[in-house]
Write an enzyme that holds these catalytic residues in place. Structure first.
Site, PDB file in Angstrom:
ATOM      1  N   ARG A 193     -18.886   4.305  -4.120  1.00  0.00           N
ATOM      2  CA  ARG A 193     -20.356   4.352  -4.269  1.00  0.00           C
ATOM      3  C   ARG A 193     -20.977   5.546  -3.540  1.00  0.00           C
ATOM      4  O   ARG A 193     -22.008   6.064  -3.961  1.00  0.00           O
ATOM      5  CB  ARG A 193     -20.984   3.030  -3.797  1.00  0.00           C
ATOM      6  CG  ARG A 193     -20.951   2.789  -2.327  1.00  0.00           C
ATOM      7  CD  ARG A 193     -21.410   1.391  -1.953  1.00  0.00           C
ATOM      8  NE  ARG A 193     -20.445   0.397  -2.374  1.00  0.00           N
ATOM      9  CZ  ARG A 193     -19.304   0.126  -1.738  1.00  0.00           C
ATOM     10  NH1 ARG A 193     -18.978   0.812  -0.660  1.00  0.00           N
ATOM     11  NH2 ARG A 193     -18.492  -0.812  -2.172  1.00  0.00           N
TER      12      ARG A 193
ATOM     13  N   THR B 214     -19.717  11.347  16.111  1.00  0.00           N
ATOM     14  CA  THR B 214     -18.590  11.753  16.963  1.00  0.00           C
ATOM     15  C   THR B 214     -17.353  12.077  16.130  1.00  0.00           C
ATOM     16  O   THR B 214     -16.281  11.536  16.380  1.00  0.00           O
ATOM     17  CB  THR B 214     -18.246  10.657  17.989  1.00  0.00           C
ATOM     18  OG1 THR B 214     -17.807   9.473  17.292  1.00  0.00           O
ATOM     19  CG2 THR B 214     -19.428  10.326  18.863  1.00  0.00           C
TER      20      THR B 214
ATOM     21  N   GLU C 101     -15.102  -1.983   9.404  1.00  0.00           N
ATOM     22  CA  GLU C 101     -14.475  -1.280   8.276  1.00  0.00           C
ATOM     23  C   GLU C 101     -15.459  -1.083   7.131  1.00  0.00           C
ATOM     24  O   GLU C 101     -15.488  -0.029   6.499  1.00  0.00           O
ATOM     25  CB  GLU C 101     -13.244  -2.063   7.794  1.00  0.00           C
ATOM     26  CG  GLU C 101     -12.406  -1.345   6.759  1.00  0.00           C
ATOM     27  CD  GLU C 101     -12.819  -1.600   5.302  1.00  0.00           C
ATOM     28  OE1 GLU C 101     -12.235  -0.982   4.398  1.00  0.00           O
ATOM     29  OE2 GLU C 101     -13.732  -2.440   5.076  1.00  0.00           O
TER      30      GLU C 101
ATOM     31  N   ASP D 223      -5.735  -5.055   3.415  1.00  0.00           N
ATOM     32  CA  ASP D 223      -7.118  -5.224   2.994  1.00  0.00           C
ATOM     33  C   ASP D 223      -7.101  -6.067   1.724  1.00  0.00           C
ATOM     34  O   ASP D 223      -6.861  -5.559   0.632  1.00  0.00           O
ATOM     35  CB  ASP D 223      -7.760  -3.855   2.742  1.00  0.00           C
ATOM     36  CG  ASP D 223      -9.276  -3.916   2.801  1.00  0.00           C
ATOM     37  OD1 ASP D 223      -9.828  -5.023   2.704  1.00  0.00           O
ATOM     38  OD2 ASP D 223      -9.915  -2.862   2.936  1.00  0.00           O
TER      39      ASP D 223
ATOM     40  N   HIS E 290     -18.103  -7.994  -2.314  1.00  0.00           N
ATOM     41  CA  HIS E 290     -19.241  -7.634  -1.460  1.00  0.00           C
ATOM     42  C   HIS E 290     -20.512  -8.414  -1.788  1.00  0.00           C
ATOM     43  O   HIS E 290     -21.604  -7.991  -1.416  1.00  0.00           O
ATOM     44  CB  HIS E 290     -19.511  -6.140  -1.511  1.00  0.00           C
ATOM     45  CG  HIS E 290     -18.494  -5.317  -0.783  1.00  0.00           C
ATOM     46  ND1 HIS E 290     -18.637  -3.955  -0.588  1.00  0.00           N
ATOM     47  CD2 HIS E 290     -17.311  -5.644  -0.201  1.00  0.00           C
ATOM     48  CE1 HIS E 290     -17.592  -3.495   0.064  1.00  0.00           C
ATOM     49  NE2 HIS E 290     -16.766  -4.500   0.318  1.00  0.00           N
TER      50      HIS E 290
ATOM     51  N   SER F  43       5.645  28.800  -6.795  1.00  0.00           N
ATOM     52  CA  SER F  43       7.098  28.836  -6.628  1.00  0.00           C
ATOM     53  C   SER F  43       7.534  28.750  -5.168  1.00  0.00           C
ATOM     54  O   SER F  43       8.551  28.089  -4.875  1.00  0.00           O
ATOM     55  CB  SER F  43       7.684  30.085  -7.295  1.00  0.00           C
ATOM     56  OG  SER F  43       7.127  31.270  -6.777  1.00  0.00           O
TER      57      SER F  43
ATOM     58  N   HIS G 192      -4.030  16.053   6.455  1.00  0.00           N
ATOM     59  CA  HIS G 192      -2.803  15.897   5.673  1.00  0.00           C
ATOM     60  C   HIS G 192      -2.835  16.837   4.467  1.00  0.00           C
ATOM     61  O   HIS G 192      -3.809  16.867   3.714  1.00  0.00           O
ATOM     62  CB  HIS G 192      -2.654  14.445   5.205  1.00  0.00           C
ATOM     63  CG  HIS G 192      -1.248  14.006   4.987  1.00  0.00           C
ATOM     64  ND1 HIS G 192      -0.540  14.319   3.858  1.00  0.00           N
ATOM     65  CD2 HIS G 192      -0.397  13.281   5.765  1.00  0.00           C
ATOM     66  CE1 HIS G 192       0.680  13.778   3.933  1.00  0.00           C
ATOM     67  NE2 HIS G 192       0.782  13.162   5.095  1.00  0.00           N
TER      68      HIS G 192
ATOM     69  N   TYR H  65     -12.295   6.810  -3.144  1.00  0.00           N
ATOM     70  CA  TYR H  65     -11.174   5.919  -2.860  1.00  0.00           C
ATOM     71  C   TYR H  65      -9.856   6.526  -3.346  1.00  0.00           C
ATOM     72  O   TYR H  65      -8.861   6.537  -2.641  1.00  0.00           O
ATOM     73  CB  TYR H  65     -11.354   4.571  -3.563  1.00  0.00           C
ATOM     74  CG  TYR H  65     -12.427   3.674  -3.011  1.00  0.00           C
ATOM     75  CD1 TYR H  65     -12.678   3.594  -1.637  1.00  0.00           C
ATOM     76  CD2 TYR H  65     -13.190   2.877  -3.860  1.00  0.00           C
ATOM     77  CE1 TYR H  65     -13.661   2.745  -1.140  1.00  0.00           C
ATOM     78  CE2 TYR H  65     -14.171   2.024  -3.366  1.00  0.00           C
ATOM     79  CZ  TYR H  65     -14.398   1.961  -2.014  1.00  0.00           C
ATOM     80  OH  TYR H  65     -15.365   1.123  -1.531  1.00  0.00           O
TER      81      TYR H  65
END
Length: 689
Positions: free
Chosen positions: A188, A248, A396, A425, A508, A579, A635, A646
């Site tokens: 969302r 932060t 979360e 989850d 939700h 390559s 990463h 997501y």
């Protein structure tokens, strides 16, 4: 029901051979201070026998009779209940707290002002069995700015870039308008981001019945699908920029933290955004004129969808406060006997938007039940070789707050010592198994699924085959949207996520409650028990194997596949020569295979050297530079896309640069990827004897 007895569990959970193994394990434990290494499988079976649907049901019911939104008494109550139960079982939990910049709604008003006036409902009506309903938050989106906006409405389908391009083709301009978009196809927060990019004045998000409502089947309370009143709450924080405390980034929200001014935060939208139900959205859609929406934009309501603008007009009056709010994580450690510094971390969030019986009381119940089983096994002499950390995350739902702050606070220790993170989850929240992970964990996740019994399918692996419609199911890859994000994307800790689900539409809403769970999602709590068995077995195997069962040659193979996908996207217009990356992936694969061959018989110091190389390979896949424009994400292989939220976008930086024809950025991140792959190969090669 009868009081729990460890060796008298359901026949479907354990056959006679496995039961004999449990008895042997119990006898071994009684004659030795700790089970020998070759008893690992016996302890796994003992844990699978120990977990209990009855126990899980009690935990779920205790935490599901009141809402648990972060920063409210309900969330604090859940945290304290969890602390008390873990202590009762003989474990030693601690609470780790943070002070996070957060939003809370004072008054949310959505009023249709044209062509007629209508106050829209912003909260569901209760059912008689729902307790503490006054504490259920109104439908609102966390981290939306406050605002008082009145404008014409434009229907923009799912509110993604392609939808706005289609509106432009139709001659529809959304600048200064309130866009009405439906949930689905992306996170969302992406909908708010794209609306902001196109100059919209506000966003209303609704759940169309074509996606999770009456077109799918009977609705709550008679079935599991979303009824006309159900509102999907949720955060619109730009977690694809960085999750956690907006003020932060990269540092924990401890009392001495240096905080940004809110105007400097880069993960919050500037467009007022709020959700409504499809029962309320139909009033807005029915009054819209303008061009007929494309066929693929037509939803499940019995009307012809048009895009506007107008004559539907809406006033959004969002009175939302901002300030500091408490976030309380619950952490318990089961110390390792041989390598206490090494950590196998399992976690689930316990906060929820409303009652959250599925999301995520189910996942936290799974962790708690695994913890209870481990505490019982400790009484019989079991102790892991590595430390097992069981974590309950708060916040979360607002933006991965508790897990992100905890990872940032414990960065140094986790970088040195974390072997793996497993996230739950929705585990236990239904009957169909699924998993996602980095490729190094595909094998162990599959092996454990074959070892864990399933009441409907024989084994959890057969469940997975049926749910995925694949003969040889493989875990999906991790993007974002749950608490593995900081572990994998920020620190480079090998991570996995699993869940069990039943198709439904409570997400939700105020109807994610005990009635939904008991009647439709997991009657009898059988899959809470299965999930606890799976999670606990994973913890024991990762903490008890002489060499952690991680296969990085599979990872290198997956990278090769992702590179081929990128080359397919630049066919005929090469933006970057990949390559060197292919060569580095092959180099890594060869080195990893050689190390894995030696790992099969490794023990003692040799096994430890290999374990260090396994940990180092995942860490090598991060670069300090981070991704373009979002350097919190370190990463180089797996990250959420800027417009997926997501969903994973493998090799995200290179992929985006290819799409933009940006050869300089594509080349830069190709080189960073090569550096990562070569560092991973070196880590494997240096441990080969």
């Amino acid at each position: 029901m009868s009081q729990h007895t460890p060796l008298r569990r359901r026949a479907w959970m354990l056959g006679s051979a496995a039961l004999a193994a449990v008895l042997v394990a119990g006898f071994t434990a009684q004659t030795s201070s700790a089970a020998p290494p070759d008893d690992l499988r016996l302890w796994e079976r003992a844990l699978q026998q120990e977990v209990s649907a009855d126990s899980a049901a009690k935990l779920s019911e205790e935490m599901s009779t009141y809402p648990g939104m972060v920063g409210t008494p309900g969330s604090a109550r859940r945290a304290q209940y969890s602390m008390d139960k873990l202590t009762e079982w003989g474990l030693k939990p601690r609470m780790e707290s943070y002070d996070v910049y957060s939003s809370s709604p004072k008054n949310i008003s959505v009023t249709m002002t044209g062509p007629e006036r209508r106050e829209l409902e912003v909260k569901e009506p209760p059912f008689p069995w729902q307790e503490n309903f006054d504490d259920v938050v109104v439908g609102y989106n966390a981290y939306s700015p406050p605002g008082d906006v009145t404008s014409d409405v434009v229907y923009a389908n799912y509110g993604l870039p392609g939808d706005y391009a289609k509106l432009a083709e139709m001659g529809v301009d959304v600048r200064g308008k309130i866009v009405l978009v439906r949930y689905g196809q992306s996170f969302r927060g992406v909908k708010s981001k794209v609306a902001e990019e196109h100059g919209a004045a506000g966003v209303i998000i609704y759940s169309d019945p074509a996606d999770d409502g009456f077109t799918k089947g009977p609705v709550y309370p008679d079935g599991p699908w979303r009824n006309a009143d159900g509102i999907q709450r949720g955060s619109v924080q730009y977690i694809f920029q960085y999750p956690g405390d907006p003020l932060t980034p990269g540092e924990p929200s401890t009392p001495d933290a240096q905080r940004l001014d809110p105007s400097e935060a880069e993960n919050m939208t500037t467009v007022p955004t709020t959700p409504i139900s499809y029962g309320q959205a139909q009033h807005l859609l029915a009054a819209l004129q303008g061009p007929v929406a494309p066929e693929e934009w037509q939803g499940g309501l019995d009307m012809q969808y048009r895009v506007g603008p107008g004559p539907t007009e809406v006033n959004l009056d969002l009175d939302i406060d901002y300030g500091q709010a408490p976030v309380n994580d619950v952490i318990v450690e089961i110390p390792g006997a041989k390598h206490p510094e090494q950590k196998v971390v399992l976690g689930a969030h316990f906060d929820s938007w409303t009652y959250g019986t599925k999301d995520d009381v189910a996942g936290w119940t799974t962790v708690m039940e695994a913890a209870r089983a481990m505490s019982e096994m400790q009484k019989r002499g079991w102790q892991p070789d590595r430390t097992i950390v069981l974590a309950g995350w708060d916040g979360e739902e607002y933006g991965l707050l508790g897990s992100t702050e905890w990872v940032e606070q414990h960065r140094a220790d986790l970088l040195d010592n974390a072997v793996v993170y497993l996230n739950m989850d929705g585990a236990g929240g239904g009957q169909n198994f699924s998993a996602s992970s980095v490729p190094a964990l595909d094998g162990v996740l599959t092996d454990i699924a074959k070892d864990v019994s399933d009441p409907e399918h024989g084994t959890l692996y057969r469940n997975w085959q049926q749910a995925s419609a694949q003969q040889n199911p493989v875990p999906e890859r991790l993007g974002s949207g749950s608490d593995y994000t900081a572990f994998l994307d920020h620190l480079g800790i090998a991570s996995a996520d699993f869940g069990t689900s039943t198709p439904s539409g409570e997400y939700h809403s105020a109807y994610d409650d005990l009635h939904m769970m008991r009647e439709f999602l997991d009657p009898g709590y059988r899959y809470h028990e299965v999930s606890a068995a799976y999670a606990g077995t994973f913890a024991l195997r990762m903490a008890g194997s002489a060499v952690a069962p991680m296969v990085y040659s599979d990872y290198a193979t997956a990278v090769d596949g992702h590179l081929r996908d990128l080359d397919g996207k630049q066919a005929g217009r090469q933006v970057v020569d990949l390559s060197p990356a292919y060569a580095a992936a092959q180099e890594w694969k060869a080195a990893a295979k050689q190390l894995e061959g030696q790992a099969r018989s490794a023990t003692g110091d040799r096994a430890e050297a290999i374990n260090e190389a396994l940990i180092a390979q995942e860490r090598a896949l991060t670069r300090q530079e981070g991704l373009p424009g979002r350097d919190w994400f370190k990463h180089m292989i797996y990250a959420p896309g800027l417009y997926t939220g997501y969903a994973v976008q493998p090799l995200s930086a290179i992929d985006d640069a290819i799409a933009a024809g940006d050869a300089a950025t594509a080349g830069k991140y190709r080189d960073l990827l090569v550096d990562s792959l070569r560092e991973a190969a070196d880590a494997a090669r240096n441990a080969v004897e």
